[in-house]
Design an enzyme around this catalytic site. Structure first.
Site, mmCIF file in Angstrom:
data_model
loop_
_atom_site.group_PDB
_atom_site.id
_atom_site.type_symbol
_atom_site.label_atom_id
_atom_site.label_comp_id
_atom_site.label_asym_id
_atom_site.label_seq_id
_atom_site.Cartn_x
_atom_site.Cartn_y
_atom_site.Cartn_z
ATOM 1 C CB VAL A 238 -0.961 -0.012 1.221
ATOM 2 C CG1 VAL A 238 -1.614 1.341 1.428
ATOM 3 C CG2 VAL A 238 -2.026 -1.075 1.012
ATOM 4 C CD GLU B 243 -5.271 2.241 -1.246
ATOM 5 O OE1 GLU B 243 -4.753 3.353 -1.050
ATOM 6 O OE2 GLU B 243 -5.912 1.967 -2.288
ATOM 7 C CG ASN C 40 -11.908 -5.522 2.519
ATOM 8 O OD1 ASN C 40 -12.094 -5.212 1.348
ATOM 9 N ND2 ASN C 40 -10.726 -5.447 3.091
ATOM 10 N N GLY D 23 -15.472 -21.044 -6.131
ATOM 11 C CA GLY D 23 -14.149 -21.674 -6.206
ATOM 12 C C GLY D 23 -13.621 -21.996 -4.824
ATOM 13 N N GLY E 152 -8.823 -15.206 -0.235
ATOM 14 C CA GLY E 152 -7.629 -15.254 0.606
ATOM 15 C C GLY E 152 -6.995 -13.879 0.574
ATOM 16 C CB CYS F 270 -7.420 -7.213 2.957
ATOM 17 S SG CYS F 270 -6.028 -6.106 2.721
#
Ligand code: NAD
Length: 504
Positions: A28, A172, A247, A292, A296, A299
């Protein structure tokens, strides 16, 4: 406020460049620093890891991120970018100081704020009263960390009671592998702060990106139709919450697709068609709906755990977050089950992992499904081989305890293997010659953990193909229906998107 020449940037007259320090030169910090210098600011990237800084000073970059070397070269010519291990001088001359250090998970699920705390104290001890500074939390930090950083900066600044600063939160959203594009052409910029002056500085800082008034770097086309970038101005806790909520939602979408995939598999439905069918509904959207192995990366897992932990601190039980994580754990175990169903005994078998990185175009292995799968297979007595075009060195270095045999090619991976598992859908793996691979293997099992292969092609090479949520016996039928439909209806029939690994 110091002014720096920003060659060939028309924005320089209207947006005075700022002096910026970025603490933490990882995925980042480095990308943020390079992008801010590219749009004309003068940036100093600070990292406590001397080896990283030495590499950067030598013109190399310590991570794999497409075009970052070129961007840093351009950034040197534009606003200017420097690298150091010592933040003292650059903090003194900076208007804005970013904290972009890691916030890894603790065993409790809470975020480990050691690095953020150290950075805040260092900033405080380096500050003087020559100007008012904005300290920006770019690291993903639990709600309330803006207050914590403010307290620690003040603690570090006991030498000068006159110092003036404000803390902002600027979460971010970049994705490794497309980090530069995500930073220069973002969907939105979110800033949380307590006062209008701080918001004004942050707006000034991002003005060229908000207006898209900078010239795009030669290796990156500005997305067609990109409008001015929305700026979400809010309070500190709301901005901190945006990151976790974003997220959590993305991870939940993938877990939802995986939940549906597991039902599809039982009833004989094809999950890619189902997610295509629901994703075309504009209220839902098709992205992050690929079934699937699951998500992963550095974050999603840690951010979900951290949000769950915060919720628990306030007496909330987050049922949806718990389920999202549980489904993801199950997807990794599903690969083992699929291998067991086909090979029966895993002891003494050789399993080849196609890919290690948590997604293509990165060497990042943090919380990569490959690690869980390799470990579980080894515990069950199997021998694990792997081939990844980029992430093998990182895996050897960071996970020496995983006794993986690293191969130099996919062909070597296939030699006498009992099964192959597609873990990371690198573009190279789309070019595989399945008949050639089949001839090298002892067994004939392929577990397509990303639903990235054409099942018919793989089967016709003699493989026992197994995807995730694919109505396995019915693929040929689906293809026939699809081609008949496209003959009849032409472009109205939309084809399935390829599966994508995800995470952040
Ligand atoms: N990687 C991503 O895709 C991503 C995306 C969005 C948000 N984030 C968040 O951004 C933050 C940084 O993530 P990252 O992936 O860049 O981490 P990283 O581990 O790649 O980089 C962090 C860097 O900070 C350095 N550091 C630690 N303490 C320091 C100190 N006191 N002074 C100077 N340097 C110090 C480390 O040496 C390391 O190089 C995390 O909170 C993460 O959750 C990451």
């Amino acid at each position: 406020m110091p002014l720096h020449a920003a060659p060939d940037d028309t924005c320089a007259q209207t947006c005075p460049p700022l002096e910026i320090t970025v603490i933490g030169a990882g995925y980042v910090g480095l990308v943020t620093g390079a992008c801010l210098a590219y749009i004309g600011h003068h940036v100093t990237c600070v990292d406590s890891n001397g080896a990283k800084i030495a590499e950067l000073l030598n013109g190399a970059i310590p991570i794999y991120e497409p075009h970052l070397v070129e961007l840093i070269a351009l950034a040197r010519q534009r606003g200017g970018i420097e690298f150091t291990t010592d933040p003292a001088d650059s903090v003194k001359r900076s208007d804005v100081v970013f904290i972009a250090v890691g916030t890894p998970p603790l065993a409790t699920g809470a975020s480990d704020l050691r690095f953020v705390e150290a950075a805040a104290r260092q900033i405080g001890s380096a500050m003087d009263a020559s100007r008012r500074r904005v300290i920006v939390n770019k690291s993903t930090v639990p709600i309330g960390s803006g207050n914590l950083v403010g307290m620690l900066v003040r603690d570090g600044a006991t030498h000068d009671p006159e110092i003036q600063f404000a803390v902002a939160s600027n979460p971010e959203f970049l994705r490794e592998g497309s980090a530069i594009s995500d930073s220069l052409f973002p969907d939105r910029i979110v800033v949380g702060a307590d006062d209008p002056e701080t918001h004004a500085i942050m707006e000034l800082l991002y003005r060229p990106i908000l207006d898209q008034s900078f010239i795009a770097p030669p290796f990156l086309e500005r997305p067609a139709g990109l409008n001015p970038v929305p700026l979400v101005k809010t309070t500190l806790p709301s901005a901190e919450m945006v990151k976790y909520a974003a997220n959590a939602f993305l991870a939940m979408k993938i877990s939802f697709a995986n939940e549906i995939a597991n039902i599809c598999e039982r009833v004989g439905a094809e999950v890619a068609d189902v997610t295509l069918g629901i994703g075309l509904d504009s209220r839902i959207g098709g992205r992050f709906l690929s079934a699937g192995i699951g998500w992963g990366g550095s974050c999603f897992g840690k951010d979900l755990q951290s949000l769950t932990h915060t919720a628990a601190e306030y007496g909330c039980k987050s049922l949806l977050l718990d389920a999202t994580q549980e489904v993801n754990r199950r997807q990794r175990q599903l690969i083992i089950q699929k291998l067991q169903e086909r090979l029966k005994i895993l002891k003494g078998r050789t399993i080849g992992l196609l890919g290690l990185a948590f997604k293509p175009e990165t060497d990042d292995l943090r919380d990569a499904p490959s690690l869980t799968i390799a470990k579980r297979l080894q515990e069950m007595g199997a021998r694990v081989r792997a081939y990844d075009p980029v992430a093998m060195d990182a895996c050897k270095r960071e996970y020496p305890e995983l006794a993986i045999h690293y191969c130099n090619s996919v062909e070597e991976l296939a030699d006498n293997a009992d099964a192959l598992v597609l873990v990371t859908e690198w573009a190279d793996f789309q070019e595989l010659s399945f008949p050639a691979l089949a001839s090298r293997m002892r067994g004939s099992v392929i577990v397509d953990g990303r639903n990235a292969f054409n099942a018919d092609d793989v089967r016709s090479a003699g493989f026992d193909y197994c995807g995730i949520g694919r109505g396995t016996q019915r693929v040929a039928v689906v293809r026939r229906i699809r081609s008949e439909a496209s003959r009849e209806t032409g472009p109205d029939v939309v084809s399935r998107p390829a599966a994508k690994s995800a995470g952040g």
